[in-house]
Design an enzyme around this catalytic site. Structure first.
Site, PDB file in Angstrom:
ATOM      1  N   SER A 222      11.864  33.935  -1.983  1.00 16.22           N
ATOM      2  CA  SER A 222      11.739  32.482  -2.075  1.00 16.22           C
ATOM      3  C   SER A 222      10.876  32.143  -3.282  1.00 16.22           C
ATOM      4  O   SER A 222       9.989  32.929  -3.665  1.00 16.22           O
ATOM      5  CB  SER A 222      11.063  31.936  -0.815  1.00 16.22           C
TER       6      SER A 222
ATOM      7  N   TYR B 106       4.309  32.292   5.151  1.00 11.94           N
ATOM      8  CA  TYR B 106       5.700  32.422   4.695  1.00 11.94           C
ATOM      9  C   TYR B 106       5.746  32.878   3.234  1.00 11.94           C
ATOM     10  O   TYR B 106       6.480  33.802   2.874  1.00 11.94           O
ATOM     11  CB  TYR B 106       6.407  31.079   4.857  1.00 11.94           C
TER      12      TYR B 106
HETATM   13  P1  NAP Z   1      18.326  28.630   8.244  1.00 13.20           P
HETATM   14  O1  NAP Z   1      19.296  27.570   7.862  1.00 13.20           O
HETATM   15  O2  NAP Z   1      17.144  28.286   9.090  1.00 13.20           O
HETATM   16  O3  NAP Z   1      19.142  29.822   8.948  1.00 13.20           O
HETATM   17  C1  NAP Z   1      18.420  30.936   9.401  1.00 13.20           C
HETATM   18  C2  NAP Z   1      19.391  32.006   9.828  1.00 13.20           C
HETATM   19  O4  NAP Z   1      18.641  33.176  10.187  1.00 13.20           O
HETATM   20  C3  NAP Z   1      20.217  31.622  11.040  1.00 13.20           C
HETATM   21  O5  NAP Z   1      21.476  32.211  10.906  1.00 13.20           O
HETATM   22  C4  NAP Z   1      19.425  32.269  12.196  1.00 13.20           C
HETATM   23  O6  NAP Z   1      20.244  32.566  13.322  1.00 13.20           O
HETATM   24  C5  NAP Z   1      18.963  33.534  11.525  1.00 13.20           C
HETATM   25  N1  NAP Z   1      17.787  34.161  12.122  1.00 13.20           N
HETATM   26  C6  NAP Z   1      16.564  33.604  12.344  1.00 13.20           C
HETATM   27  N2  NAP Z   1      15.754  34.514  12.902  1.00 13.20           N
HETATM   28  C7  NAP Z   1      16.465  35.663  13.043  1.00 13.20           C
HETATM   29  C8  NAP Z   1      16.192  36.929  13.579  1.00 13.20           C
HETATM   30  N3  NAP Z   1      14.981  37.240  14.084  1.00 13.20           N
HETATM   31  N4  NAP Z   1      17.176  37.859  13.573  1.00 13.20           N
HETATM   32  C9  NAP Z   1      18.404  37.560  13.084  1.00 13.20           C
HETATM   33  N5  NAP Z   1      18.722  36.376  12.562  1.00 13.20           N
HETATM   34  C10 NAP Z   1      17.768  35.433  12.550  1.00 13.20           C
HETATM   35  O7  NAP Z   1      17.710  29.354   6.944  1.00 13.20           O
HETATM   36  P2  NAP Z   1      18.155  29.240   5.400  1.00 13.20           P
HETATM   37  O8  NAP Z   1      17.499  28.060   4.809  1.00 13.20           O
HETATM   38  O9  NAP Z   1      19.609  29.458   5.260  1.00 13.20           O
HETATM   39  O10 NAP Z   1      17.358  30.512   4.813  1.00 13.20           O
HETATM   40  C11 NAP Z   1      17.967  31.778   4.639  1.00 13.20           C
HETATM   41  C12 NAP Z   1      17.006  32.679   3.859  1.00 13.20           C
HETATM   42  O11 NAP Z   1      16.699  32.065   2.604  1.00 13.20           O
HETATM   43  C13 NAP Z   1      15.674  32.895   4.576  1.00 13.20           C
HETATM   44  O12 NAP Z   1      15.213  34.208   4.343  1.00 13.20           O
HETATM   45  C14 NAP Z   1      14.764  31.887   3.891  1.00 13.20           C
HETATM   46  O13 NAP Z   1      13.401  32.256   3.977  1.00 13.20           O
HETATM   47  C15 NAP Z   1      15.302  31.936   2.477  1.00 13.20           C
HETATM   48  N6  NAP Z   1      14.972  30.723   1.692  1.00 13.20           N
HETATM   49  C16 NAP Z   1      15.412  29.477   2.077  1.00 13.20           C
HETATM   50  C17 NAP Z   1      15.058  28.371   1.328  1.00 13.20           C
HETATM   51  C18 NAP Z   1      15.492  26.960   1.675  1.00 13.20           C
HETATM   52  O14 NAP Z   1      14.988  26.002   1.054  1.00 13.20           O
HETATM   53  N7  NAP Z   1      16.408  26.763   2.612  1.00 13.20           N
HETATM   54  C19 NAP Z   1      14.259  28.531   0.193  1.00 13.20           C
HETATM   55  C20 NAP Z   1      13.831  29.793  -0.157  1.00 13.20           C
HETATM   56  C21 NAP Z   1      14.193  30.879   0.602  1.00 13.20           C
HETATM   57  P3  NAP Z   1      20.534  31.467  14.505  1.00 13.20           P
HETATM   58  O15 NAP Z   1      21.589  30.530  13.927  1.00 13.20           O
HETATM   59  O16 NAP Z   1      21.047  32.281  15.638  1.00 13.20           O
HETATM   60  O17 NAP Z   1      19.254  30.767  14.779  1.00 13.20           O
END
Ligand code: NAP
Length: 248
Positions: A143, A157
């Protein structure tokens, strides 16, 4: 070349986009999820509609048993797994460090750091040429928080993602000779449901205006970068950390 990939946290957000875009290339995808079976089923349908194959696999990346099972399920369905998208990650409500509980920090580190390490370890065990594998690719989700530090919001985080950057550098050197490329992506502010957990569902919209590109990014814009790193088009890229952050 057709690929078989496992996307952790593939049910929603960035993981779902990566799965869908993999499907558009005709690839096969293990779609891991934690709890949301309905969302995972929707991702599977999207992958199939795009032209690929997919199965949903429930499992917690912080559980060693579940991690092994999700690799087993993917290879049982589609054969040799040659790509891992180490995407599953969590955030917690915005707070200064002094207000954070140990339980919160422990769970966050377990999922974001230990979970990513265990998934990569399983990939290393299966893909390493010295262990009988055929090589492969790992894409870790870091991130922009790893660079910014996220003071007063989520230093836990941000630190977990700093660990992912360092892990990517070391692992790329360790696994390069094993035929495995390892890279990371640092997304900036991306419009997904993760911000609701942090306490501000409209964070992407409001903060987006302050970004150099004057908007938040979409999950597909990160998904495209993930697919490029998985694809043979990036065959000499390893140990890189790619910012997909709109200039932030
Ligand atoms: P999101 O929309 O909250 O989706 C999270 C996903 O991870 C969901 O599919 C969830 O499954 C799954 N998950 C959560 N805990 C888990 C566990 N213990 N084991 C297996 N699966 C798990 O997140 P996102 O925004 O797409 O983020 C994806 C990645 O990108 C993350 O690593 C996040 O830190 C990184 N990121 C995101 C952003 C942003 O602005 N969105 C920015 C920087 C980095 P369920 O559907 O079953 O809950």
């Amino acid at each position: 070349m057709s690929k078989v990939i496992l996307v952790t946290g593939g049910s929603r957000g960035i993981g779902r986009s990566a799965a869908k875009l993999a499907g558009a290339r005709g690839w096969s995808v293990g779609v891991n999820y934690a709890d949301n079976a309905r969302a995972a089923a929707e991702t599977v349908a999207e992958v199939e509609k795009a032209g690929g194959k997919a199965i949903a696999i429930k499992g917690d990346v912080a559980s060693e048993k579940d991690v092994i099972a999700m690799f087993d399920a993917t290879s049982k369905a589609f054969g040799y797994v040659d790509g891992l998208v180490n995407n599953a990650g969590i955030i917690a409500p915005s707070l200064p460090l002094a207000e954070m509980t140990v339980d919160r920090m422990r769970r966050l580190f377990e999922v974001n750091i230990l979970g990513s390490y265990m998934c990569a370890r399983e990939a290393a065990r299966r893909m390493s040429t010295s262990r009988g594998g055929k090589g492969g690719v790992i894409v870790n989700l870091s991130s922009a928080a790893a660079r910014l530090g996220s003071p007063n919001d989520f230093v836990d985080y941000a630190g977990s993602k700093g660990a992912i950057d360092t892990f990517t550098i070391g692992l790329s050197k360790e696994l390069g000779p094993e035929g495995i490329r390892v890279n990371a992506i640092r997304p900036g502010l991306i419009d997904t449901e993760i911000h609701a957990v942090a306490g501000s569902p409209d964070r992407a919209f409001t903060l987006g205006k302050q970004m150099p590109l004057r908007r938040a990014g979409t999950a597909d814009e990160v998904g495209e970068a993930i697919i490029w790193l998985l694809d043979d088009a990036s065959s000499y890229v390893s140990g890189s950390i790619l910012d997909v952050a709109g200039g932030r």
